[in-house]
Design an enzyme around this catalytic site. Structure first.
Site, PDB file in Angstrom:
ATOM      1  N   ASP A 103      28.608 -36.687   5.004  1.00 55.90           N
ATOM      2  CA  ASP A 103      26.807 -35.207   4.800  1.00 55.90           C
ATOM      3  C   ASP A 103      27.867 -34.782   6.183  1.00 55.90           C
ATOM      4  O   ASP A 103      27.109 -33.883   6.367  1.00 55.90           O
ATOM      5  CB  ASP A 103      26.175 -36.898   5.787  1.00 55.90           C
ATOM      6  CG  ASP A 103      24.570 -37.060   4.395  1.00 55.90           C
ATOM      7  OD1 ASP A 103      25.249 -36.167   3.338  1.00 55.90           O
ATOM      8  OD2 ASP A 103      24.449 -38.129   4.957  1.00 55.90           O
ATOM      9  N   ASN A 114      28.299 -43.027   3.037  1.00 51.21           N
ATOM     10  CA  ASN A 114      27.069 -42.262   3.512  1.00 51.21           C
ATOM     11  C   ASN A 114      27.310 -40.928   4.833  1.00 51.21           C
ATOM     12  O   ASN A 114      27.130 -39.735   5.013  1.00 51.21           O
ATOM     13  CB  ASN A 114      25.911 -42.165   3.537  1.00 51.21           C
ATOM     14  CG  ASN A 114      24.727 -41.339   2.491  1.00 51.21           C
ATOM     15  OD1 ASN A 114      25.214 -40.761   1.451  1.00 51.21           O
ATOM     16  ND2 ASN A 114      23.441 -41.463   3.129  1.00 51.21           N
ATOM     17  N   ASP A 157       1.172  -0.618  -0.349  1.00 55.07           N
ATOM     18  CA  ASP A 157       0.163   0.039  -0.254  1.00 55.07           C
ATOM     19  C   ASP A 157       0.807   1.153  -0.054  1.00 55.07           C
ATOM     20  O   ASP A 157       1.884   1.048   0.813  1.00 55.07           O
ATOM     21  CB  ASP A 157      -0.968  -0.072   1.408  1.00 55.07           C
ATOM     22  CG  ASP A 157      -2.171   0.619   1.304  1.00 55.07           C
ATOM     23  OD1 ASP A 157      -1.973   2.089   0.112  1.00 55.07           O
ATOM     24  OD2 ASP A 157      -2.869   1.100   2.024  1.00 55.07           O
ATOM     25  N   ASP A 184      -1.450  -4.484   6.415  1.00 54.15           N
ATOM     26  CA  ASP A 184      -1.177  -3.790   7.371  1.00 54.15           C
ATOM     27  C   ASP A 184      -2.402  -3.001   8.134  1.00 54.15           C
ATOM     28  O   ASP A 184      -3.010  -3.340   9.662  1.00 54.15           O
ATOM     29  CB  ASP A 184      -0.582  -2.206   8.141  1.00 54.15           C
ATOM     30  CG  ASP A 184      -1.194  -1.116   7.435  1.00 54.15           C
ATOM     31  OD1 ASP A 184      -2.110  -1.363   6.293  1.00 54.15           O
ATOM     32  OD2 ASP A 184      -0.318  -0.161   7.967  1.00 54.15           O
ATOM     33  N   ASP A 226      -6.602  -6.572   4.642  1.00 56.59           N
ATOM     34  CA  ASP A 226      -5.096  -6.765   3.550  1.00 56.59           C
ATOM     35  C   ASP A 226      -5.228  -8.448   3.978  1.00 56.59           C
ATOM     36  O   ASP A 226      -4.786  -9.000   2.797  1.00 56.59           O
ATOM     37  CB  ASP A 226      -4.301  -5.865   3.858  1.00 56.59           C
ATOM     38  CG  ASP A 226      -4.161  -4.405   3.177  1.00 56.59           C
ATOM     39  OD1 ASP A 226      -4.673  -4.556   2.774  1.00 56.59           O
ATOM     40  OD2 ASP A 226      -3.754  -4.168   4.732  1.00 56.59           O
TER      41      ASP A 226
END
Length: 617
Positions: free
Chosen positions: A460, A456, A89, A363, A367
């Protein structure tokens, strides 16, 4: 994320089925073949992705909080960073949001204390939600109203755009209704107006009023119309539905009124708005103003604020546009004026359908639907409760400059999340592709299932610190979005580069060292983990490795994982996993392979990103 998960699911299921079928066809034990294929599927899956995303978002929210940006929904941070259109706005966004009475004019444009006094009475007795306009009118302090008595009220709504009170003046037995609101909406219910103490048909006053309206609007002033109604026969009826008798009024009572004049209100631009609008534009975020104010005021304010395109589209224009035409129009224009609350939601939907990531800053009570419709809903600390409840992110400061800082943090979070995706998918795909091929060529399984899972886990560990990593400036400069096609190409390109050096390691182990199954598995395990851990430092940036410094947690974790992996085969824990000590010759070859791998990945990265727009992921 759902599409990315679907991609991984398709790859994993396909790989598991094919590897299992080929191993059974080669007369390998069925249970071992199944466990091996299943371990490959697990190895391909980036199990830490949910945790990495959560940690990234949580740390991003903490950093944004330091900039007085409160994140209510963590998932909105990535949308915030990807946002390329911000709708807001005019009032309170470009302007200070604190109205000041500039002037009160009669229908002929002359100063009108009567108009200002009646607006003051209306604002003083109004009991709806607090707003800057009524506060500015009450601040005029035009006298003591204790002798006045309020009888009834019709609150403001966004359809009528008027608010009315019925009061009993002192020393009078007749009530008086006073209405104020949007000038056009007030004129709709007037049949005459006061001009130099006389009543004149409203049609005769329209040219004068329109002239003042244009002059003041072009100067950026917001305008209110003020009208009154007395029970003196203005209307043809004093019945209970639309008359003033009985001290009760409703919406139907707003008719046959007398126009007193208009109030010009000034809402100055924020001092920092020019810098903020330019900064958002530089970051690739296009600001669009959606306001209920008249088109002339909106155009003037947009021009003063430095918006690039000040062409105005009104709410009436939107009613004439089909959904397809609106998508084009909404993307091209930056100022939308005289917009009804329900049209905000339609505008945001049109922008999203045209491919934009849309944020909406609101606000007010009206809205909430638009906040829900946007990819990321933003509100401010001083907003009404319903707007703050609907918002994903709340700004503790009303300055748009806070948004720029929040957008940067959103992009930093998004970049680090994508780094993990790139690292995990390329490294895992390369290793699993190599392992699948090796399982078809070797008389034994290239890695045991428990060794695959340990690989794995170790690869990681460095990636768990990716949330702390520094982000290159080009990631922050422009908005980016998920691209499954890009991730596929990245995974195939760098996964195949990884596989080339995996097969080079196979050659060293088989033809140079003449390895048995245990030594082969140990050597490949060490090469897989070390190469996957160090390549993280290469693929984490688009530019050369030496020009982008990783964070200390990422660098330190990578170093510790490499050291632990090389030392593991020489420990009792390594023997539990089936590893054996590696000869020094292999470690020397491994160092050479690793150097070649990093150089090749740098070359592949330069080729991969060549000719691509910086805005692409």
């Amino acid at each position: 994320m759902r599409r990315f998960g679907q991609l991984l699911l398709e790859l994993t299921l396909g790989l598991v089925a094919l590897i299992f079928a080929f191993n059974v066809y080669l007369n390998r034990p069925v249970v071992d073949s199944f466990l091996f294929a299943l371990a490959l599927g697990v190895g391909l899956t980036p199990q830490l992705l949910p945790a990495i995303i959560s940690v990234n978002l949580a740390q991003g929210a903490q950093r944004m909080a330091r900039h007085r940006v409160i994140v209510k929904r963590l998932a909105s941070i990535e949308n915030f960073g990807s946002m390329d259109v911000l709708c807001a706005d005019k009032t309170g966004t470009l302007t200070e949001g604190s109205a000041q009475v500039h002037d009160a004019l009669g229908a002929d444009g002359s100063p009108s204390p009567t108009t200002l006094f009646h607006a003051f009475i209306n604002a003083s007795f109004e009991t709806g939600f607090e707003n800057p306009i009524d506060a500015a009118l009450r601040a005029q302090s035009l006298g003591d109203l204790t002798a006045w008595r309020k009888l009834d009220e019709v609150p403001f709504d966004f359809t009528r755009k008027r608010q009315s009170v019925l009061v009993q003046p002192p020393n009078s037995s007749q009530p008086l209704m006073i209405s104020k609101g949007a000038l056009a909406k007030v004129l709709e219910v007037c049949i005459d107006g006061e001009l130099q103490g006389k009543r004149v048909p409203i049609d005769d006053l329209h040219p004068l009023i329109e002239q003042h309206y244009r002059q003041l609007s072009d100067q950026g002033y917001r305008l209110l119309g003020v009208a009154i109604r007395r029970p003196d026969g203005n209307s043809g009826s004093n019945g209970p539905s639309n008359g003033l008798s009985g001290g009760v009024i409703n919406r139907d009572s707003e008719q046959a009124m007398t126009f007193l004049g208009l109030i010009a209100l000034n809402d100055p631009l924020k001092a920092s708005i020019h810098r903020t609008v330019a900064e958002l534009a530089q970051m690739g975020v296009r600001l669009k103003i959606i306001t209920g104010d008249n088109a002339r005021v909106a155009a003037r304010v947009a021009q003063e604020a430095g918006l690039a395109n000040t062409e105005v589209v009104t709410g009436q224009d939107l009613l004439k546009l089909s959904d397809t035409a609106l998508r084009v129009r909404a993307a091209a224009c930056d100022v939308f004026a005289e917009i009804e609350p329900n049209q905000k939601e339609r505008l945001i939907g049109a922008l999203r359908q045209s491919g934009h990531v849309v944020g909406f800053l609101g606000d007010g009570i009206n809205d909430a639907p638009a906040l829900h419709a946007a990819d990321v809903g933003l509100s401010v600390q001083g907003a009404v409760d319903v707007a703050k409840e609907a918002a994903d992110i709340v700004l503790l400061d009303g300055e748009l400059a806070v948004l720029a800082a929040g957008i940067r943090e959103g992009r930093r979070t998004f970049a680090n999340t994508l780094k993990y995706v790139f690292m995990a998918t390329s490294a895992n795909f390369g290793n699993m592709f190599s392992m699948a091929g090796a399982s078809l060529l070797l008389p034994f399984l290239p890695l045991l299932p428990k060794q695959i899972l340990l690989t794995n886990l170790l690869t990681d560990l460095p990636e768990m610190t990716i949330a702390t990593d520094t982000v290159d400036a080009d990631w922050i400069a422009r908005p980016r979005r998920w691209s499954i096609g890009f991730i596929k190409r990245f995974m195939l390109t760098f996964g195949l580069v990884s596989s080339v050096f995996d097969y080079l390691t196979f050659g060293v182990l088989l033809w140079l060292l003449h390895s048995d199954a245990a030594l082969f598995r140990t050597g490949w395990f060490v090469e897989s983990v070390v190469s996957a851990a160090t390549i993280v430092l290469v693929v984490r940036t688009r530019g050369p490795l030496l020009k982008s410094r990783p964070s200390w947690p990422l660098w330190l974790t990578t170093l510790l994982v490499v050291m632990a992996t090389v030392a593991l085969p020489y420990t009792a824990l390594g023997r539990l996993f089936g590893f054996v000590a590696l000869p020094p010759l292999f470690l020397l070859c491994l160092a050479g392979i690793l150097v070649l791998y990093i150089l090749s990945a740098e070359m592949a990265k330069r080729w991969f990103y060549r000719g691509q727009s910086p805005n692409q992921i």
